[in-house]
Design an enzyme around this catalytic site. Structure first.
Site, PDB file in Angstrom:
ATOM      1  N   GLU A 454     -13.093 -39.483  46.953  1.00  0.00           N
ATOM      2  CA  GLU A 454     -13.564 -40.253  45.784  1.00  0.00           C
ATOM      3  C   GLU A 454     -12.678 -40.024  44.560  1.00  0.00           C
ATOM      4  OE1 GLU A 454     -15.608 -42.486  46.042  1.00  0.00           O
ATOM      5  OE2 GLU A 454     -17.175 -42.035  47.501  1.00  0.00           O
ATOM      6  N   GLY A 455     -11.368 -39.935  44.787  1.00  0.00           N
ATOM      7  CA  GLY A 455     -10.430 -39.654  43.709  1.00  0.00           C
ATOM      8  C   GLY A 455     -10.142 -38.170  43.659  1.00  0.00           C
TER       9      GLY A 455
END
Length: 782
Positions: A454-455
């Site tokens: 997620e990043g």
């Protein structure tokens, strides 16, 4: 005097007369602003515009309204949610054997898969009209976190369908036909979804994905239709090996102008059955010894009809905006839930272990070196749970605060890593030797998973939190950027003029207020409460004001270069983040009724966050490229130096003592940690030993005194200790039975797992996933 009066009149005229001001001040500043404006790619602009500004805007403004924070009602569970938590969730937790899942099967047991589908664990975000549970973010977070205290592999398997993926994208953007086709099947578990975004050449820079789709004519269901010819190669896709439906992100092109004049349409999302011709899934990755399904997917010259675009043709090219807007689930719910699960488990189990494990005749939790690590675990867990609650609160209000969820994802996963490291240090061999009774080892190995997805955290800290926050949360900058980008330059200039005057007033106010607060030690700042936490509100208001001043000056001096000065901007992002975390701690303390037993944890958290803010500012001033400006800012903000310090030893000791005391405080801080009343259970064996030893505390004191007097032998344990105590007439028959049972539990708790020769060697490294059928066994029976 006459000259001063003349100058004052001149300044008043320049600023008060609109035409003069625009000509002499606004227009030159407007031109400079347009030059230094950081260039934004399309994906950056869409990310900047997505989401909401929430409490982060208050903190960035320099004027946080603490009464507004306190007025936010904490979310509660509905009757349906509470019943599910009390029944279906507890049933699932009792079914999970993480050692079997990870070390033996490397997959969830089939009965667990079936239970998850039958009870709609994959449908928490799907509306009831489509057969889903329609649970709130609060319930979603609670359920995922509690599962994660039992099995991370099971938690990931549950969280992904309820995070960024087909279910959420369809719920927000799907056409009526798509919703009716897919959502009921997803809700019932007849379809297992995955979403493919990341590829070998595009991780954090999702805008660079090489996967393509070309608008063309092709054959589908025996008919010639307008569609998309796809080519993709993705990796790291959770649930891909078992998925029946694939969400896919790709760049869409229309070279022949079949949809319009635009040739490069942009990132688009489509939904494709995995049994569609040309779709390849099945290969697994092996993510740090975890058993959740994660793997690859690819496709070459795969033709799909246009109506498989999520949202239909009108959403072609809008995929990146859709994804960014929906990222709040992963960043604000799922990954923070995993980090909080780590904190709850570490605090409860480490407190128990530190009492049960004894050296030199004392629980190891009585030694100051261990207490330092325990204090960090307990204090950090208090921040983790506080931050989880406050962020979920925003999501329950229907907000999608992109900066807040970025801060939450980064800091909570990093704090989870710190807590796990400290717990492993205390447990030593107990945490290292894997087996059915090891409740830390798998979580320790899996920690980088949350940090990476997620990043990646490096990207999130250095580019997103302040880079996005400075623009989104600032009262005027985003509006000034819009004005500067207005194709009608005169209209843009007029709007910019209004904003510039407000911005100047804002900046001047921040400078003088920062200096005043620095000289007075924040003592004239208002606090919404009295007592031991009142002073923290005063300090945080001051730090908020200093942040607003530093951010303005940084953007003024460095302009577009600030985007590339990641180390500088990341430190300002750290300030904003720790302001948010400190706010969350204060909010939780008030929401919980200002519990006296929580004060040591609150003091640790607030003192730590203020010290981190001070450290971030110190690094900012030391490395700011314009040294004159740096020294000036530091003097204004901290005329007497940065005086925040990490928590004192006595606070750490108070926390460690609390962690070794059963009761309301311990239960309140670790309610997510699942344990079974079973001496053979993964966590239950430690909890039972802890409770039993505390019940026998006075007996153990008597025996230690007898040992010092020489009435019984030294270093006796188990049955030998019981027999010696009986012989010395130190305990009666009833106490002897209880002591014997307690010693059995204690020895079982400090023991580590071992295996007969050949047991481990015969476990196959790789287990091929069973492709999940499109119908669950329940549906087939029906």
């Amino acid at each position: 005097m006459e000259i001063l009066i003349l100058l004052l009149v001149l300044v008043i005229v320049v600023f008060a007369v609109t035409d003069v001001r625009r000509s002499l001040i606004t227009r030159p500043v407007f031109r400079i602003f347009k030059k230094i404006l950081p260039p934004l790619s399309d994906t950056e602009r869409e990310a900047m515009q997505a989401g909401d500004v929430w409490w982060d805007g208050q903190l960035f403004s320099g004027r946080p309204d603490w009464h507004q924070l306190h007025a936010m009602t904490p979310p509660t569970f509905s009757d349906d949610e509470q019943a599910f938590i009390d029944n279906q969730l507890e049933t699932l937790l009792a079914m999970l054997d993480d050692f079997r899942i990870v070390q033996q099967d490397r997959d969830l047991p089939e009965e667990v898969w079936q239970y998850l589908r039958k009870e709609r664990f994959f449908a928490m975000i799907i509306g009831k009209e489509f057969g889903g549970l329609d649970f709130s973010p609060a319930a979603n977070s609670h359920i995922v976190a509690r599962i994660a205290t039992r099995s991370l592999s099971a938690a990931v398997s549950v969280m992904v369908p309820n995070s960024l993926g087909p279910g959420e994208l369809l719920s927000h953007y799907g056409t009526d036909e798509q919703k009716q086709r897919w959502l009921p099947a997803l809700a019932q578990g007849d379809e297992i979804p995955c979403f493919a975004l990341t590829g070998p050449e595009a991780g954090s820079d999702a805008g660079a994905i090489p996967d393509t789709g070309v608008i063309c004519e092709g054959e589908h269901d025996g008919e010639k239709v307008l569609g998309i010819r796809l080519n993709w190669d993705k990796r790291y896709i959770t649930l891909a090996p078992v998925a029946t439906v694939l969400g896919l992100a790709f760049k869409l092109y229309d070279p022949d102008g079949l949809l319009g004049e635009k040739k490069a349409i942009g990132i688009t999302c489509a939904l494709i059955p995995t049994d569609h011709p040309g779709v390849v899934t099945g290969d697994r990755h092996y993510p740090l010894n975890q058993a959740f399904m994660n793997g690859t997917t690819s496709g070459k010259d795969v033709f799909i009809p246009l109506d498989w675009i999520i949202g239909g043709v009108e959403y072609a090219g809008k995929g990146w905006r859709m994804l960014v807007e929906c990222l709040s689930a992963g960043r604000g719910i799922s990954l923070p839930a995993l980090a909080t699960a780590t904190g709850h488990t570490a605090e409860r189990m480490t407190g128990a272990y530190a009492y049960v494990r004894q050296q030199f005749g004392l629980p190891i939790g009585k030694f100051e070196g261990v207490q330092a690590a325990m204090g960090k675990i307990g204090g950090t867990n208090y921040s983790l749970e506080s931050m989880r609650r406050l962020t979920v609160n925003a999501l329950c209000q229907g907000k999608s605060p992109s900066v807040v969820t970025a801060m939450t994802k980064y800091h909570m996963t990093e704090m989870g890593r710190e807590v796990m490291d400290a717990a492993m240090d205390i447990h030593a061999g107990k945490g290292i030797q894997l087996g059915p009774k090891n409740y830390l080892g798998q979580g320790y190995m899996a920690t980088p998973v949350s940090i990476t997805v997620e990043g990646a955290n490096i990207l999130t800290r250095n580019l997103m939190i302040f880079g996005q926050g400075a623009t989104r949360c600032h009262p005027y900058v985003l509006q000034e950027m819009d004005a500067a980008a207005n194709p009608d330059e005169e209209a843009g200039l007029r709007e910019f003029d209004k904003l510039l005057m407000k911005h100047i007033g804002f900046a001047v106010s921040n400078v003088f207020s920062s200096l005043f607060m620095g000289l007075t030690g924040s003592r004239f700042n208002q606090a919404p409460v009295s007592g031991e936490t009142g002073r923290y509100y005063q300090h945080l208001t001051r730090m908020s004001r200093v942040l607003a001043m530093a951010a303005d000056v940084s953007m003024l001096i460095m302009g577009g270069d600030l985007k590339r000065k990641e180390m500088i901007s990341a430190r300002l992002g750290d300030v904003l983040s720790h302001l948010y975390m400190a706010s969350a701690v204060l909010k939780r303390y008030e929401d919980d009724g200002r519990q006296q037993g929580d004060l040591a944890f609150v003091h640790y958290a607030l003192q730590h966050h203020l010290a981190a803010i001070g450290k971030a500012f110190e690094g900012f001033f030391d490395n700011f490229p314009n040294r004159v400006v740096a020294y000036t800012l530091k003097f204004i903000a901290f005329p007497f130096g940065i005086r925040f310090r990490e928590p004192r030893d006595e606070v750490l000791q108070q926390i460690s003592e609390s962690m070794m005391e059963p009761g309301a405080t311990r239960d309140r801080h670790t309610f997510l940690c699942y344990w079974k009343d079973d001496a053979e259970d993964m966590t239950g064996h430690m909890e039972k030993a802890f409770i039993s030893m505390l019940a026998m505390k006075e007996v153990y004191k008597t025996l230690r005194k007898a040992e010092k007097r020489g009435d019984i032998g030294a270093d006796l344990h188990g049955d030998a200790l019981v027999d010696a105590a009986i012989a010395a007439e130190l305990i009666d028959a009833t106490e002897a039975d209880k002591l014997r049972e307690t010693e059995r539990l204690r020895k079982g708790a400090i023991a580590v797992d071992s295996f007969k020769p050949g047991t481990i060697e015969n476990v196959s490294f790789y287990k091929k996933p069973t492709k999940r059928s499109r119908k669950s066994s329940t549906a087939e029976e029906a």
